[in-house]
Structures are given as structure tokens and as C-alpha cells.
Design an enzyme around this catalytic site. Structure first.
Site, PDB file in Angstrom:
ATOM      1  N   CYS A  80       0.802  -1.231   0.000  1.00 46.25           N
ATOM      2  CA  CYS A  80       0.000   0.000   0.000  1.00 46.25           C
ATOM      3  C   CYS A  80       0.832   1.277   0.000  1.00 46.25           C
ATOM      4  O   CYS A  80       0.727   2.110  -0.901  1.00 46.25           O
ATOM      5  CB  CYS A  80      -0.928  -0.002   1.211  1.00 46.25           C
ATOM      6  SG  CYS A  80      -2.042  -1.421   1.279  1.00 46.25           S
ATOM      7  N   HIS A 102      -2.787   6.339   4.614  1.00 49.32           N
ATOM      8  CA  HIS A 102      -1.698   5.364   4.811  1.00 49.32           C
ATOM      9  C   HIS A 102      -0.342   5.884   4.348  1.00 49.32           C
ATOM     10  O   HIS A 102       0.461   5.146   3.779  1.00 49.32           O
ATOM     11  CB  HIS A 102      -2.023   4.043   4.102  1.00 49.32           C
ATOM     12  CG  HIS A 102      -1.290   2.882   4.723  1.00 49.32           C
ATOM     13  ND1 HIS A 102      -1.302   1.617   4.192  1.00 49.32           N
ATOM     14  CD2 HIS A 102      -0.534   2.806   5.848  1.00 49.32           C
ATOM     15  CE1 HIS A 102      -0.577   0.812   4.940  1.00 49.32           C
ATOM     16  NE2 HIS A 102      -0.097   1.506   5.953  1.00 49.32           N
TER      17      HIS A 102
END
Length: 757
Positions: A97, A153
Site C-alpha cells: 500500500c 496510509h
């Protein structure tokens, strides 16, 4: 009378001329006013020409998890948008990610942002570098309003790391990597959990019970409704949490997939359908509020899928977190009325870093202000079908992720020395099977000689003395190698590798190594190493193996972010060659790295689990269908002991035929490119967890915990390591293994009951 008539005629003429002059003056003024009005409307016309950019980013969606690749997945909206636009079938992302998101927003490889290793954990004091510009910042300078909805994130330990400080006018979503779809709770280990839903720079309480995909879509529609499409252009990043774990789809979406035997696959497919509905509602809002005709819709995943949790990358090799095609080849398409050539499939080589310069150029921004970009402007490639300016992709270089020392060999199929695992047991077994009794008898001598080379003195000296008399000859070369190795590591830190202009010619590769450390003249050491390797040829095979084994043990624990000329030991064929292999002087094969140049893809170190995982069609635990591709034990064994792979991705997109042994010239060129990129890399920034991040100290929510004036960015040193608390937790787990097994079957039974299997 005649004179009077003539005078009257003259007077009439003069009056007419005056009237015409008066009429002509305002006309010229009107023309001048018209010019000024046109000049004033020019920037307005430019603003109208700037398209609205809608970027939809999904999480963990695999190559086989969309309708136009797999008809069992019901995504009619996505299929229609892709069919009417341009489907990107040679598009690459990062395997996890944080790296994908950082490269999307910065346009730089992760070796240039310090995020080479793993993800940013919730408790880690790390985020995007403050000195690096981002995509929303450049679009804002071009006149755009920028909004982000969904998963961030990219770190949040200080307020300067938040999305609103990185170029977004507004933010609504989660800051960590994995959040519950209903409660918005996020955990970073047992007992370290907190609420993670934020609006701008504050916590957005009171949304529990609302499904995150639906909630994020509703917020995106509100942004479209409140914004004037005829005014400033809009950039909206909808970063959906789906289809990341936990698998929590609404029950109504599971029913269309009731015939799927695998429960995880059924839930995963239902979550893909929620994404499809989200995109349908978003595109409906674009048409309703007047954005669609002047908009560009981009759909992309952030990495490959995880088969254990229902995803599928079939027929690609590997999974999320690996550098095989299944981990880095992404699903993506572009839909826009502004495309000149629509309804087609593009096989041009594209990467997620290309969106930065592409979108900034499309918005009329200034790309020259962003220095060090690794992406290319590929709008003409997407819109008009022109050739892609991108010819290569650096997937990553991770110096903290290294293969075991025993696996640092080139050709593992010809000699037992080339195989090995982290514990070294297969390494010894291969030796016993393939070597003769004569070599087996010499093993005790090898071990004793190795002990003498270390700084510690062995206790039993009497047993070693007879071996010393026979083994004094190989000892000086090993000293020379150790001295050269330490010198080269010291010098290579200040080295800079110039652009490899000669990498295209295999014959010119030996010339590539001398410029590796231009400042400290390492070519003298390189020639001395040749002499040392030449002197080895007169030694016996046993002495050579002794020397190489000691070399591999010395270099096993090094974690440096540079290419070593001596860390990768020579091959088992050194006794048959005059010089060591050229790639050994260019790159340390234990470092995890992957690069794509043209049709070729090279992987070194440990690229991750490399199985081909078939679709989940069996109603059982993953073992039955997971092992369907493990019918060739010889292939599987050889792949576990390798540390270098080469594939022709164009001819072999599923990575089933490794041609590293057949094409050493290509291997040499690609290793030189890795060494070139490595010289431009910044140090890895992967700090340890900060206990002050605990949500219990901040009202039960994940929030920034470092004050802006308290500490400077980059203060934290070292590499992430688990503390004493983690070791205690491990001990607790060992005490009750049966309890863990009972809880597993309890969850399994409840899941089966819930899904009515």
C-alpha cells in the site's frame, strides 16, 4: 440661385461627414473594448479547458478481480467504463500500500523517498518527506480545488504529515492501513487499537455503523454537489478501503455469489461489487452536476491481491507483497470524453509514477518545478495511442530485505553450493547428495579452518594443527579478499554511478564497474581482485569451497544501501573460468530488487512467494487449491534456492520460464541498471515504533502525537525492531497453543453457520 444651392449642398456634405466621424469613433472604442474583453476571457477559457480529474484508487484488487478479466466477478459499471475508454493492460504498481500511494502523489520511486522497506505502521514516526512536492500541491498551483476521500496510509505522526498539509483542501477518511468497515477501529497489534475516521485535521466521531465504501461515496457526491463545475477545476482522489481486509461486505451483496464454494472468495467478490456500485453512483453524480463532459476518470488498484483472503491474480504469478507479476501488475483504465482514441486496449508500458507528470501536464501546470521525477507524461500514449516514453521500471531496491548468505550464488542447478535456505540445512543436504566421498571427508577440515579465520580462538587446538599445515595456502587470499571487501564498502558510500551508456552492449559491461567509485579509484582494487581470483585457479576445489563459504558467512549480516563489488561470492564454475562472473562485481545478489527494462524483467534476492494460485473454487481451507500448482517438486526446490531470475515478460507474461542461465548478457545489463539506480537512492527510513502513539493516550483515536515544535523530522534513527513486549507476547502464545486452535475452529464454525454452508 445656383450659388445658394451649391452652398447648401456643401453644408449637407459637411454635416454628413461629421455624423459619420462621430459614429466611427464609438465603433473603434467598441473594438478596443472587445479586445480587452477577449483578453479578460482568455484565462477563463483556459480554466474551462482544464478537465476535472477524478482518480479512483482501490485497495488490494487483483488482476483476476474485475469483470472484463473474469466474468464470474460482476462489475457491469467498471466493464462499461473500461470498454468505452482505454484499458491499461501493461500497467504496474507497487506490491504493497504505502509505496504505491507515495509514488502516486510524488511521482518518484520509493528509493528516492526513503520508503523502500515495508509500509508505514500506525505507531511509526514516518511519513512523506516534507521537502518533496506532491500532486495535489501542483494541481492547486494550477488553479484546482483538491479533495481527498478515503484511505491515506502515508503517515500521520505529526500534523505536517496529514493530507491537508500535503496539498488537499479537504480530507475525509482513515489515516492507517486497515480499518473496520463499520466501527472504524484500527489495530497495530494486540491491545493497541483506536478509532480511525478523520475529517480534515480532527476526529470524525459518530459514523459508527455506516459502511465505509458507502460513506466515502456519499462524501464524494457531496463534494461534487457543492462545487461549481463552471468555476475552478476539481481534483478528487477517492481512495476506497475496499477490497482490503477485513472481509465485511453487506449481506445483500453476497447473495449474487451464493454459488461460490469458497467463503472468502464469496465475500471478496461481494466487496468488489460494492466498489462497482460506488463508481456507478459517482459517475451518475458527474453527469448530474455537469462535470462529465469535461472530466477524466482514472481507475487503478494499489497492488495485487492476497489469495488467502479471497483475492485472485490468476494467471499471474505471485501475490500481494511480492515482486512477481501478480503483486505489481495492476488493474487500471481511463474513461473520458476527452480521449481522442477510445474503445481500445493499451499495451503500452505504464507505471503509477506516471500519473504525477501526466495529470499536472493535463491541468496546464508546471512540471519543471518538480525536480527528480521518475514518471513520464503519458497522456498522448493514453489518449492518442502513441508510443510510451517509458522503457523501464524500477520496481524497488530494498537493502533491508536480504536473502540468506548461503543463497548468494549465481547458478544453483550445477553445484550443491548454490542452494540454501535461511537455516542452511538444504545447503548441506545438496552437498551430500551431489559430491563424492572425497569431498565429504574434507568437511571437518573445512570447518576447523573456518574457525581459525575468526577472531575467537578454538578450544581444541591440538585437533586443528594437522589441518593447518595443509590449509595455509588458501589463507592469504582470503585475507586479501576480506581487506578488499571492507575497503570497497567504505569507498562505495561516496560513489556515484553515471548513466550506463554502455549497458546495451554486453561486451562493454566489464567497463561498467570501474566508474562505480570514481572518487576513490576502486579500479585498482578491482584489478587486484582479478589477480586474487586468478590465483585461486591453481587451488583445489576443496580449498575454493572453503574460501567461498567463509566469504558468504561474512557478508550474510550486512545491511547497506549500496552495491558491493565483492559481497556476492563467485559461482561454482570458478575453477573452470579465468575471471569471476561480471555481475558479481556489479550487484549484491542477496538484496531484494526487481527491474523491468523493455521486455525483460530481473529479480534478485528474495522476491516473495512465487506460486501460481488458481482461482478459489474448492470449498475447503486454502491447502487443497493452493497446492494445485505444486506438481513439479524439482521446479519448486530449485526456485527456493535461487537468488536471481530473468523473464521475457512480453513472451512469458506468467513468468514460468526463467532464462537467467541462457541470457547472462541480459542479466549483466539489468544488474548494471540496478547499480545505477542504487547510486541515486536515499537511505531507508524505517524507524521503530513510538509508544506515545498509543490511542489510549489520545482519547481512544489514532491522531498525530508529535508536536511541530518538539522534534524535527528525521530525528528517529535505527531500524524497526520488536521490543521486549513482543517477546513476552510470544511466550504467552506458546503457553496455550490449544486455546488458539480452539478459537480458530470456533471462528470457522461460526463463519460456516453464518454463511449457511
Amino acid at each position: 440661385m445656383q450659388t445658394a444651392a451649391a452652398a447648401l449642398a456643401l453644408m449637407v456634405l459637411f454635416t454628413l461627414d461629421g455624423l459619420s466621424a462621430q459614429r466611427s469613433r464609438p465603433s473603434t472604442q467598441n473594438q478596443e473594448d472587445g479586445h480587452t474583453q477577449n483578453n479578460e476571457t482568455e484565462p477563463e477559457q483556459k480554466k474551462k479547458k482544464q478537465p476535472h480529474i477524478i482518480f479512483i484508487l482501490t485497495d488490494d484488487q487483483g488482476f483476476n478481480d474485475i469483470g472484463y478479466h473474469n466474468p464470474t466477478i460482476k462489475t457491469p459499471t467498471l466493464d462499461k467504463l473500461a470498454a468505452e475508454g482505454v484499458t491499461l493492460e501493461n500497467y504496474y504498481v507497487q506490491p504493497i500500500c504505502t509505496p504505491s500511494r507515495s509514488q502516486l502523489l510524488t511521482g518518484r520511486y520509493q528509493i528516492h523517498t526513503g520508503l523502500q522497506h515495508s509500509i508505514i505502521r500506525p505507531s511509526q514516526p514516518s511519513c512523506l518527506p516534507s521537502t518533496m512536492d506532491t500532486l495535489p500541491e501542483r494541481l492547486r498551483e494550477a488553479g484546482y480545488t483538491t479533495h481527498m476521500v478515503g484511505k491515506w496510509h502515508l503517515g500521520f505522526y505529526r500534523k505536517a504529515c496529514l493530507p491537508t498539509r500535503k496539498g488537499f483542501d479537504s480530507f475525509f477518511g482513515s489515516l492507517t492501513g486497515s480499518v473496520d468497515y463499520y466501527s472504524y477501529g484500527s489495530c497495530d497489534g494486540p491491545g493497541l487499537c483506536g478509532y480511525d475516521l478523520h475529517e480534515d485535521e480532527g476526529v470524525a466521531w459518530g459514523h459508527e455503523g455506516k459502511y465505509s465504501t458507502t460513506l466515502f461515496t456519499q462524501r464524494a457526491r457531496k463534494i461534487l454537489e457543492s462545487h461549481d463545475p463552471a468555476g475552478r477545476p476539481l481534483f478528487l482522489l477517492l481512495s476506497l478501503q475496499a477490497v482490503h481486509t477485513p472481509l465485511q461486505p453487506p449481506k445483500s451483496y453476497i447473495y449474487p455469489y451464493r454459488d461460490m464454494a469458497d467463503v472468502a472468495r464469496r465475500k471478496y467478490a461481494a466487496m468488489v461489487s460494492t466498489v462497482d456500485e460506488s463508481v456507478r453512483n459517482l459517475t451518475y453524480a458527474l453527469r448530474k452536476y455537469g462535470y462529465y463532459k469535461n472530466s477524466v476518470i482514472i481507475y487503478s488498484t494499489d497492488n495485487g491481491a492476497q489469495p488467502f483472503t479471497g483475492g485472485s491474480n490468476w494467471p499471474l504469478r505471485g501475490r500481494k507483497g511480492t515482486y512477481w507479476e501478480g503483486g505489481v501488475r495492476g488493474v487500471a483504465f481511463v474513461h473520458s470524453p476527452l480521449l481522442r482514441r477510445r474503445r481500445r486496449v493499451s499495451k503500452a508500458l505504464l507505471h503509477i509514477t506516471d500519473w504525477f507528470p501526466t495529470l499536472v501536464g493535463l491541468a496546464g501546470g508546471n512540471i519543471s518545478q518538480s525536480r527528480g521525477l521518475d514518471g513520464f507524461d503519458v497522456w498522448s500514449t493514453i489518449s492518442e495511442g502513441k508510443e510510451s516514453p517509458r522503457q523501464e521500471i524500477l520496481h524497488n531496491i530494498d537493502p533491508l530485505h536480504r536473502a540468506p548468505a548461503q543463497t548468494m550464488k549465481w547458478d544453483d542447478d550445477t553445484d550443491g553450493d548454490s542452494g540454501g535456505s535461511s537455516k542452511g540445512r538444504p545447503f548441506k543436504k545438496l552437498k551430500k547428495k551431489k559430491k563424492k566421498k572425497k569431498i565429504l571427508k574434507m568437511r571437518p577440515k573445512q570447518k576447523s579452518a573456518f574457525k581459525l579465520k575468526s577472531t575467537k580462538k578454538p578450544k581444541s587446538k591440538l585437533k586443528v594443527k594437522p589441518v593447518l599445515k595443509k590449509k595455509l595456502k588458501p589463507k592469504p587470499p582470503s585475507k586479501v579478499y576480506a581487506q578488499h571487501q571492507s575497503d570497497h564498502r567504505f569507498k562505495s558510500r561516496s560513489a556515484r554511478f553515471p548513466p550506463a551508456s554502455g549497458t546495451s552492449d554486453p561486451k562493454s559491461q566489464p567497463r561498467v564497474q570501474p566508474p562505480l567509485t570514481l572518487k576513490s579509484r576502486p579500479h585498482l582494487d578491482f584489478t587486484s581482485q582479478k589477480h586474487n581470483s586468478g590465483s585461486f585457479q591453481t587451488k583445489s576445489k576443496t580449498q575454493l569451497k572453503l574460501h567461498f563459504k567463509s566469504r558468504s558467512r561474512r557478508t550474510g549480516s550486512q545491511h547497506l544501501n549500496e552495491s558491493h563489488s565483492g559481497t556476492s561470492p563467485p559461482t561454482s564454475h570458478t575453477t573452470l573460468q579465468l575471471d569471476p562472473e561480471p555481475w558479481q562485481t556489479v550487484w549484491d545478489l542477496s538484496v531484494q530488487a526487481a527491474i523491468r527494462v523493455g521486455d525483460w524483467k530481473l529479480l534478485t534476492g528474495d522476491p516473495g512467494h512465487g506460486d501460481w494460485v488458481p482461482p478459489q473454487v474448492l470449498p475447503a481451507l486454502p491447502g487443497r487449491w493452493w497446492n494445485l500448482e505444486r506438481t513439479f517438486p524439482s521446479l519448486h526446490k530449485s526456485s527456493t534456492h535461487k537468488n536471481i531470475w530473468l523473464f521475457n515478460i512480453t513472451g512469458d507474461p506468467y513468468e514460468r520460464q526463467d532464462v537467467a542461465d541462457q541470457r547472462p548478457d541480459v542479466v549483466q545489463q539489468l544488474l548494471a541498471r540496478l547499480a545505477h539506480y542504487n547510486q541515486t537512492a536515499v537511505p531507508v527510513y524505517f524507524p521503530p515504533d513510538d509508544p506515545r502513539a498509543n490511542p489510549s493516550q489520545h482519547g481512544g483515536a489514532w491522531v498525530p502525537w508529535v508536536d511541530e515544535e518538539e522534534e524535527e523530522e528525521g530525528k528517529y534513527q535505527g531500524v524497526y525492531k520488536k521490543g521486549k513486549s513482543s517477546s513476552k507476547k510470544k511466550k504467552k502464545k506458546k503457553r496455550c497453543r490449544l486455546c488458539k486452535l480452539k478459537s480458530f475452529f470456533l471462528k470457522l464454525n461460526t463463519g460456516m453457520t453464518f454463511n449457511r454452508i
